[in-house]
Write a protein that holds these residues in place. Structure first.
Motif, short mmCIF file in Angstrom:
data_model
loop_
_atom_site.label_atom_id
_atom_site.label_comp_id
_atom_site.label_asym_id
_atom_site.label_seq_id
_atom_site.Cartn_x
_atom_site.Cartn_y
_atom_site.Cartn_z
N GLN A 1 30.86 3.96 84.36
CA GLN A 1 32.05 4.71 83.94
C GLN A 1 33.28 3.83 83.94
OE1 GLN A 1 32.09 8.54 83.20
NE2 GLN A 1 33.34 7.17 81.98
N ALA A 2 33.46 3.04 84.99
CA ALA A 2 34.60 2.14 85.06
C ALA A 2 34.55 1.10 83.94
CB ALA A 2 34.65 1.45 86.42
N ASP A 3 33.35 0.57 83.67
CA ASP A 3 33.20 -0.43 82.61
C ASP A 3 33.63 0.13 81.26
OD1 ASP A 3 32.19 -2.20 84.47
OD2 ASP A 3 30.08 -1.91 83.88
N LEU A 4 33.17 1.34 80.95
CA LEU A 4 33.44 1.91 79.63
C LEU A 4 34.86 2.46 79.52
CD1 LEU A 4 30.02 3.68 78.91
CD2 LEU A 4 30.85 1.48 78.04
N LEU A 5 35.46 2.87 80.63
CA LEU A 5 36.85 3.32 80.61
C LEU A 5 37.82 2.15 80.52
CD1 LEU A 5 36.96 6.11 83.35
CD2 LEU A 5 37.40 6.43 80.92
N GLY A 6 37.49 1.06 81.19
CA GLY A 6 38.39 -0.08 81.22
C GLY A 6 39.44 0.01 82.29
N HIS A 7 39.27 0.94 83.24
CA HIS A 7 40.15 1.00 84.40
C HIS A 7 39.39 1.59 85.57
CE1 HIS A 7 40.75 5.32 83.92
NE2 HIS A 7 41.11 5.12 82.67
N PRO A 8 39.92 1.48 86.80
CA PRO A 8 39.15 1.88 87.97
C PRO A 8 38.79 3.37 88.01
CG PRO A 8 40.97 0.46 88.60
CD PRO A 8 41.19 0.84 87.15
N VAL A 9 37.68 3.65 88.66
CA VAL A 9 37.23 5.01 88.94
C VAL A 9 37.18 5.16 90.45
CG1 VAL A 9 35.29 6.61 88.82
CG2 VAL A 9 35.92 5.25 86.81
N GLU A 10 37.77 6.25 90.95
CA GLU A 10 37.76 6.54 92.38
C GLU A 10 36.84 7.73 92.63
OE1 GLU A 10 42.26 5.29 93.71
OE2 GLU A 10 41.98 7.21 92.70
N ALA A 11 35.73 7.48 93.32
CA ALA A 11 34.76 8.53 93.60
C ALA A 11 35.06 9.16 94.96
CB ALA A 11 33.35 7.97 93.57
#
Length: 469
Positions: A397-407
């Protein structure tokens, strides 16, 4: 004596309960599965009594906590949205729960005059679709003269010993019948869908109180139902997403992406909650995310989704294999119910692991399809739901969004969200999201690779579309 709110989170496939202190600590939890049946293609049903019994089982498990005597000072309720129940005056169900995934009314929706869709958008911020409640209510009322309501109304009715016929404003906003500006049932929409006002529950703000418990096994009579939220809305509350530029994504059977906005907009808008003022949000709904992972696991003969993600992690990429999980059409932002699922890009070197990886990618791509439509700059995406245990999915998800993901660090975020609202209503000062820790996933691919993968996905989606983009 320890005081706690009993938070009940009734979802699509499970009912959960949690005892939550005023500081946001989980004392005990319980859960029970809820069955789904598909008697015909596109039909998704649940048994109302089975659903109710699953809630009772979850409550019983949570309240058997032995770490000290606990006083339950209030009930907080989070529920699946859009699903519809019908019941008679004595509280007996008159048919199945029509699940939010159910599309039996899709053809009926397509035949509605165009002015109805325009009216729905202007009054509710949504669009006419079989996912929402009004068409399901009409289907049930065509077969029985009954009360109809969303799952929150059904559970409130049973928790109060069939004394109350109430629903919460955020849940009501998902029916296509509730005017989210006037904050009441819309007479024009009731007429358009031919739903009698007398069949519907009264609408209350999210923290206005919804009666008290009566004749609930395992609970004392007289415990107030303090707060009610729809499950995706409760997750947004629990994640602390109340400022522009923040968004949350819930990874469940389907997925919901929500970001707060300053006021009502007649496109993709929902009422997140109603307290002293309405909180609006832009939302996109994905029909099949966790369901796509489960389907692929079954296709590959794997025991569960955990085994699927483990297999997917054994390869670096899907090697051009793309799964478009349009099993019941496509949801936001495409809204093409006639689209059909496809598995493309396979070659003689394709393995089970590549197909598994394509399923993981499909979940992340669908989230990106929605975040791409959010105006302005998205500063953070907070993730919750069962599938977030997969580090591979969160990294993808982070790779495809291009910004951090906080789970989120806890899976019970919807229960915690509605419990926090309940404690705030009871007079406690809370800031649970500010004290919560997150697992952060940073992008690990370059922009060129990201663009290539997103273009590959877009081409596959275009190939299954029936309605023009």
């Amino acid at each position: 004596m320890v005081q706690a709110v009993l938070a009940i989170d009734q979802g699509t496939t499970n009912s959960k309960a949690a005892l939550v202190t005023a500081g946001g600590d989980l004392l005990a939890t319980g859960s029970a599965p809820v069955g789904l049946s598909t008697p015909h293609p596109g039909w998704v049903e649940q048994d109302p009594e089975n659903l109710w019994q699953s809630v009772l089982h979850a409550i019983s498990t949570a309240t058997s906590f032995e770490g000290g005597r606990v006083e339950v000072v209030g009930i907080a309720l989070s529920t699946q949205r859009e699903s519809v129940v019908g019941w008679n005056r004595s509280g007996e169900p008159v048919g199945p729960v029509l699940g939010w995934q159910d599309v039996r009314t899709a053809e009926w929706c397509a035949q509605l005059p165009s002015y109805v869709d325009d009216l729905v958008r202007r009054r509710t911020g949504l669009r006419v679709d079989a996912m929402f409640s009004a068409p399901k209510m009409r289907w049930l009322l065509d077969r029985s003269d009954a009360y109809v309501g969303t799952v929150d109304a059904w559970l409130i009715h049973r928790l109060t010993g069939c004394q109350e016929h109430l629903t919460e404003a955020g849940n009501a906003s998902r029916t296509l019948l509730y005017d989210t500006v006037a904050l009441d049932w819309s007479p024009e929409l009731l007429e358009a869908f031919d739903i009698p006002r007398a069949a519907l529950p009264d609408v209350r703000p999210s923290n206005a109180g919804f009666g008290v418990t009566k004749d609930v096994p395992g609970l004392a009579d007289g415990i107030p139902i303090v707060a009610v939220l729809a499950d995706s809305h409760a997750a947004m509350y629990g994640q602390g997403c109340t400022q522009a530029g923040t968004a949350k994504a819930t990874y469940g059977t389907g997925s919901s992406v929500m970001t707060p906005i300053a006021g009502f907009e007649p496109s993709g808008c929902t009422l997140a909650w109603l307290t002293d003022r309405p909180m609006y949000a832009l939302e996109g709904n994905i029909v099949s995310s966790g369901a796509a992972l489960a389907w692929t696991a079954n296709l590959l003969g794997l025991p569960d989704v955990g085994a699927l993600t483990t297999l997917a992690a054994t390869v670096e990429s899907a090697e051009d294999v793309v799964l478009v999980p349009a099993f019941a059409g496509l949801g936001a932002p495409h809204w093409d119910r006639e689209a059909r699922a496809a598995l493309t890009g396979m070659s003689s070197s394709t393995t089970r692991a590549h197909i598994a990886r394509a399923a993981v990618d499909a979940v992340a791509h669908q989230i990106c399809d929605i975040t791409d439509t959010i105006p302005g700059t998205l500063s953070s995406l907070r993730a919750d739901g069962g599938a977030t245990v997969s580090g591979l999915l969160m990294q993808t998800q982070a790779d495809l969004l291009g910004h951090p993901v906080e789970a989120a660090d806890v899976p019970e975020i919807s229960a915690l969200g509605v419990a926090e609202l309940a404690w705030t209503t009871l007079g406690e000062t809370t800031d649970w999201a500010g004290k919560r820790s997150f697992r952060t996933f940073d992008p690990g691919i370059d922009a060129g690779d990201r663009d290539r993968r997103r273009a590959e996905w877009a081409q596959a989606v275009a190939s299954v579309r029936v309605r023009p983009a």
